[in-house]
Motif scaffolding. Structure first.
Motif, mmCIF file in Angstrom:
data_model
loop_
_atom_site.group_PDB
_atom_site.id
_atom_site.type_symbol
_atom_site.label_atom_id
_atom_site.label_comp_id
_atom_site.label_asym_id
_atom_site.label_seq_id
_atom_site.Cartn_x
_atom_site.Cartn_y
_atom_site.Cartn_z
ATOM 1 N N ARG A 1 4.527 0.964 1.151
ATOM 2 C CA ARG A 1 4.646 0.247 2.431
ATOM 3 C C ARG A 1 4.280 -1.211 2.183
ATOM 4 N NH1 ARG A 1 6.703 4.358 2.704
ATOM 5 N NH2 ARG A 1 6.255 6.116 4.058
ATOM 6 N N TYR A 2 5.097 -2.116 2.703
ATOM 7 C CA TYR A 2 4.866 -3.549 2.567
ATOM 8 C C TYR A 2 4.561 -4.117 3.935
ATOM 9 C CZ TYR A 2 6.611 -2.990 -2.109
ATOM 10 O OH TYR A 2 6.753 -2.574 -3.396
ATOM 11 N N THR B 1 0.865 -1.162 0.000
ATOM 12 C CA THR B 1 0.000 0.000 0.000
ATOM 13 C C THR B 1 0.902 1.212 0.000
ATOM 14 O OG1 THR B 1 -1.986 0.991 1.019
ATOM 15 C CG2 THR B 1 -0.277 0.156 2.519
ATOM 16 N N GLY B 2 0.331 2.388 -0.093
ATOM 17 C CA GLY B 2 1.155 3.583 -0.192
ATOM 18 C C GLY B 2 0.993 4.523 0.974
ATOM 19 N N ALA B 3 1.981 5.366 1.137
ATOM 20 C CA ALA B 3 1.975 6.346 2.217
ATOM 21 C C ALA B 3 0.792 7.297 2.113
ATOM 22 C CB ALA B 3 3.288 7.131 2.205
ATOM 23 N N VAL C 1 7.155 -5.868 6.196
ATOM 24 C CA VAL C 1 7.928 -6.953 5.587
ATOM 25 C C VAL C 1 8.782 -6.348 4.473
ATOM 26 C CG1 VAL C 1 6.211 -8.742 6.117
ATOM 27 C CG2 VAL C 1 6.125 -7.557 3.903
ATOM 28 N N GLU C 2 9.727 -7.130 3.986
ATOM 29 C CA GLU C 2 10.604 -6.682 2.909
ATOM 30 C C GLU C 2 9.801 -6.451 1.628
ATOM 31 O OE1 GLU C 2 14.444 -8.369 0.444
ATOM 32 O OE2 GLU C 2 14.162 -8.995 2.533
ATOM 33 N N ALA D 1 -5.771 2.921 4.986
ATOM 34 C CA ALA D 1 -5.463 1.519 4.691
ATOM 35 C C ALA D 1 -4.373 1.011 5.630
ATOM 36 C CB ALA D 1 -5.039 1.361 3.232
ATOM 37 N N ILE D 2 -3.336 1.811 5.808
ATOM 38 C CA ILE D 2 -2.255 1.413 6.711
ATOM 39 C C ILE D 2 -2.798 1.193 8.117
ATOM 40 C CG2 ILE D 2 -0.108 2.188 7.793
ATOM 41 C CD1 ILE D 2 0.484 3.660 5.079
ATOM 42 N N ALA D 3 -3.669 2.075 8.587
ATOM 43 C CA ALA D 3 -4.252 1.928 9.929
ATOM 44 C C ALA D 3 -5.080 0.647 10.035
ATOM 45 C CB ALA D 3 -5.112 3.151 10.261
ATOM 46 N N LEU D 4 -5.860 0.346 9.007
ATOM 47 C CA LEU D 4 -6.652 -0.891 9.009
ATOM 48 C C LEU D 4 -5.739 -2.106 9.134
ATOM 49 C CD1 LEU D 4 -9.213 -2.674 8.480
ATOM 50 C CD2 LEU D 4 -8.608 -2.499 6.046
ATOM 51 N N TYR D 5 -4.733 -2.178 8.284
ATOM 52 C CA TYR D 5 -3.855 -3.345 8.285
ATOM 53 C C TYR D 5 -3.081 -3.473 9.592
ATOM 54 C CZ TYR D 5 -4.987 -3.547 3.322
ATOM 55 O OH TYR D 5 -5.657 -3.630 2.138
ATOM 56 N N GLU D 6 -2.528 -2.367 10.082
ATOM 57 C CA GLU D 6 -1.772 -2.444 11.335
ATOM 58 C C GLU D 6 -2.672 -2.850 12.499
ATOM 59 O OE1 GLU D 6 0.223 1.351 11.528
ATOM 60 O OE2 GLU D 6 1.944 0.572 10.380
ATOM 61 N N SER D 7 -3.894 -2.336 12.537
ATOM 62 C CA SER D 7 -4.811 -2.701 13.632
ATOM 63 C C SER D 7 -5.305 -4.140 13.504
ATOM 64 C CB SER D 7 -5.999 -1.734 13.685
ATOM 65 O OG SER D 7 -6.864 -1.937 12.580
ATOM 66 N N SER D 8 -5.078 -4.745 12.335
ATOM 67 C CA SER D 8 -5.461 -6.140 12.106
ATOM 68 C C SER D 8 -4.272 -7.087 12.242
ATOM 69 C CB SER D 8 -6.080 -6.274 10.709
ATOM 70 O OG SER D 8 -7.253 -5.495 10.615
#
Length: 165
Positions: A158-159, A126-128, A145-146, A133-140
């Protein structure tokens, strides 16, 4: 598949070439143009999401298509000690249906179906410019990752990945 956060969301497996999917992917690509100045150039075809290599899903609320998402197996990606990675692709919620839990419900569905297909880790890019989206994934439970794939050298990408139980 209903959850308290997204009551009334019906998720079905569909072809990546289905008309509702094509329309929502075009909307997503337009969102990429607005946020990044151009579309995602990752090549995806109907075959990308066949039984052997991936699956694609459409979620409807009150009969209207509101969320899409899929995953594809990635033999070239090693992350979090997993041996069989699947990558999330084209996850999108239409603006009028955002903040109703549909993205979280679709994400859980993608995790379940990828695990059932033999994946032991799920990865994504995903992108900065997509902090929601980043918040959703991190909270899940997703962690960095590389990098991999077409955009691995782009500093704004962001990976993230998550081991599947």
């Amino acid at each position: 598949m209903d959850t308290p956060a997204s009551v009334g969301l019906d998720i079905e497996r569909v072809s990546f070439g289905a008309s509702d999917v094509v329309r929502l992917v075009a909307d997503l690509q337009q969102e990429f143009v607005l946020r990044y100045g151009g579309p995602d150039e990752t090549v995806l075809t109907v075959d990308t999401f066949d039984d052997e290599s991936g699956q694609f899903f459409l979620g409807r609320s009150a009969g209207e298509p509101v969320v899409i998402g899929g995953w594809r197996m990635r033999r070239d990606v090693a992350a979090l000690g997993g041996t069989r990675a699947a990558e999330i692709k084209r996850m999108y919620v239409v603006p009028t249906a955002q903040r109703r839990g549909h993205a979280r419900t679709m994400l859980a569905h993608l995790e379940t179906t990828a695990r059932e297909a033999g994946a032991d880790v799920l990865v994504l890019e995903t992108g900065a410019e997509q902090p929601e989206a980043i918040a959703l994934y991190e909270s899940s439970g997703y962690t960095p990752v590389e990098g991999f794939g077409l955009y691995k050298d782009e500093p704004s990408v962001r990976y993230l990945g998550k081991r599947l139980a």
